[in-house]
Design an enzyme around this catalytic site. Structure first.
Site, mmCIF file in Angstrom:
data_model
loop_
_atom_site.group_PDB
_atom_site.id
_atom_site.type_symbol
_atom_site.label_atom_id
_atom_site.label_comp_id
_atom_site.label_asym_id
_atom_site.label_seq_id
_atom_site.Cartn_x
_atom_site.Cartn_y
_atom_site.Cartn_z
ATOM 1 N N ARG A 264 0.833 -1.212 0.000
ATOM 2 C CA ARG A 264 0.000 0.000 0.000
ATOM 3 C C ARG A 264 0.858 1.248 0.000
ATOM 4 O O ARG A 264 0.574 2.208 -0.715
ATOM 5 C CB ARG A 264 -0.956 0.018 1.202
ATOM 6 C CG ARG A 264 -1.993 1.145 1.084
ATOM 7 C CD ARG A 264 -2.953 1.204 2.272
ATOM 8 N NE ARG A 264 -4.064 2.118 1.991
ATOM 9 C CZ ARG A 264 -4.038 3.426 2.176
ATOM 10 N NH1 ARG A 264 -2.941 4.013 2.643
ATOM 11 N NH2 ARG A 264 -5.090 4.180 1.901
ATOM 12 N N CYS A 265 1.942 1.237 0.787
ATOM 13 C CA CYS A 265 2.842 2.396 0.818
ATOM 14 C C CYS A 265 3.449 2.674 -0.552
ATOM 15 O O CYS A 265 3.707 3.830 -0.892
ATOM 16 C CB CYS A 265 3.976 2.148 1.817
ATOM 17 S SG CYS A 265 3.491 2.205 3.552
ATOM 18 N N MET A 266 3.703 1.623 -1.326
ATOM 19 C CA MET A 266 4.409 1.771 -2.606
ATOM 20 C C MET A 266 3.484 2.135 -3.758
ATOM 21 O O MET A 266 3.935 2.147 -4.911
ATOM 22 C CB MET A 266 5.153 0.476 -2.944
ATOM 23 C CG MET A 266 6.282 0.141 -2.008
ATOM 24 S SD MET A 266 7.292 -1.244 -2.622
ATOM 25 C CE MET A 266 6.096 -2.585 -2.630
#
Length: 409
Positions: free
Chosen positions: A398-400
């Site tokens: 999700r962060c990426m």
């Protein structure tokens, strides 16, 4: 039918278009002396990190998602020489250079690069030895001799989730917490204004980057077409949450913001490192954010009269989610199965940082095998991606990723 510029009304709608950033030279420009300043705990091995990121991008493509790359979008936004020059002046200013010999050398050096080369070089960082050393002053040469860079690298840029976040048909372009990351959102500002995909589309900016209080995309979760959850965290302040809530209430269909308080520390820096939506009624949650009674602080923001905001307090996460999402039950899946050793280990490696690509279908890191098996036991389709090097940056799938278009549910 033409795809909208921005359209995200849930965390779980089928993912159509996403912005990624492939790790490049900026990763190899981290040193042991600069790791802490650059917000890294270790130095990823770039060739493996790139292979893992390519694998991640291919998994998304294989499931119908169009992948765009942030640095390419930025370069496409700078083809007009005047816009390129204005962007460079602002980037240099935000890197600490306003005038003088070093400013002039940096400006001339970078402006003469192609748009793509300039963007990639700014992200990678500019070393002192790349300029004409004979023209540097004593102060330039002597100041911070331990740091070989005049413009520091931006190794966190592969976490595209944080500089900006799509909400409905608009987005926030974020003022980020730490200096190491604050320049990253300037790319998105220029992308929205000048990239051909977005230029002239009148994309609403719910909150721009010109603030003192900070907010980051990892704390912004779009739960539905009218409910937003925002982490009250190390990286996002209460005043920023009230600000964006007020703008959304005034100018969009969003009428509920859940401010969810989580511990303010590096391990749990954003809400999406401890809580993500993976289905209509299913969420991952790291047990450490809950007290012994399975409660945490939740502040519900709704529109008041004459532009004011009403705030109520609750502490039962399940009941709040049932109410705002109109679900009869909520299934909270604990990271690592809630085990006292496995849960913190897998949370450290982003076991809760799942990216939903459709309802009940997620992308996760392969190393979090206990959490992944629990997801499967609860009926979730799990696509694992390799993670030995990417995970060293303390961010998961999700962060990426910055989704910019999802289908409505």
């Amino acid at each position: 039918m033409t795809e909208p510029a921005i359209h995200v009304t849930s965390e779980i709608g089928p993912l159509k278009t996403v912005i990624l950033k492939r790790p490049q030279a900026e990763i190899e420009n981290i040193t042991p002396d600069t790791m802490e300043q650059l917000l890294f705990d270790d130095i990823p091995y770039l060739p493996i990190a790139q292979a893992e990121h390519d694998d991640f991008a291919q998994v998304l493509r294989d499931h119908g998602t169009k992948v765009l790359y942030m640095n390419e979008l930025a370069a496409q936004a700078l083809t007009d020489p005047q816009i390129k020059a204005a962007f460079l002046r602002q980037m240099l200013q935000e890197s600490g250079f306003n005038k003088g010999i070093v400013y002039e050398q940096l400006y001339d050096y970078l402006l003469n690069l192609s748009e793509q080369a300039m963007v990639d070089k700014l992200i990678a960082g500019v070393r002192k030895k790349e300029l004409n050393m004979e023209k540097l002053t004593l102060r330039d040469l002597a100041e911070d001799r331990a740091n070989p860079f005049l413009i520091n690298p931006m190794p966190n840029s592969y976490f595209t989730r944080d500089p900006a976040a799509a909400i409905g048909d608009g987005l926030s372009i974020n003022h980020m917490t730490f200096a190491a990351r604050q320049r990253e959102s300037l790319f998105m500002q220029y992308i929205i204004q000048y990239n051909p995909r977005f230029k002239g589309q009148n994309v609403p900016v719910w909150r721009d980057r010109n603030h003192q209080s900070h907010i980051e995309g990892g704390d912004e979760l779009v739960l539905s077409d009218h409910v937003l959850a925002i982490g009250l965290s190390q990286r996002t302040t209460a005043s920023a949450i009230e600000d964006i809530a007020g703008n959304l209430f005034k100018n969009s269909a969003y009428d509920t913001v859940l401010a969810i308080s989580i511990p303010h520390n590096h391990a749990m820096m954003h809400l999406d490192t401890v809580f993500t939506m993976i289905n209509y009624d299913q969420f991952t949650v790291h047990p450490a954010i809950l007290n012994d009674n399975a409660q945490l602080d939740i502040y519900i923001l709704t529109p008041g009269v004459n532009g004011t905001i009403n705030i109520s307090y609750r502490n039962d996460l399940k009941n709040v989610l049932k109410e705002v999402l109109h679900q009869s039950s909520i299934d909270l899946l604990p990271t690592g199965g809630g085990d006292a050793v496995v849960a913190p280990r897998e949370q450290w490696n982003d076991g809760s940082n799942t990216l939903a690509i459709a309802p009940g279908e997620v992308v996760t890191y392969d190393r979090n095998y206990v959490s992944n098996e629990l997801l499967r036991q609860h009926g979730i389709i799990v696509h694992e991606v390799r993670s030995s090097e990417l995970s060293r940056g303390r961010g998961g799938p999700r962060c990426m990723s910055m989704p910019i278009v999802r289908d409505d549910l």
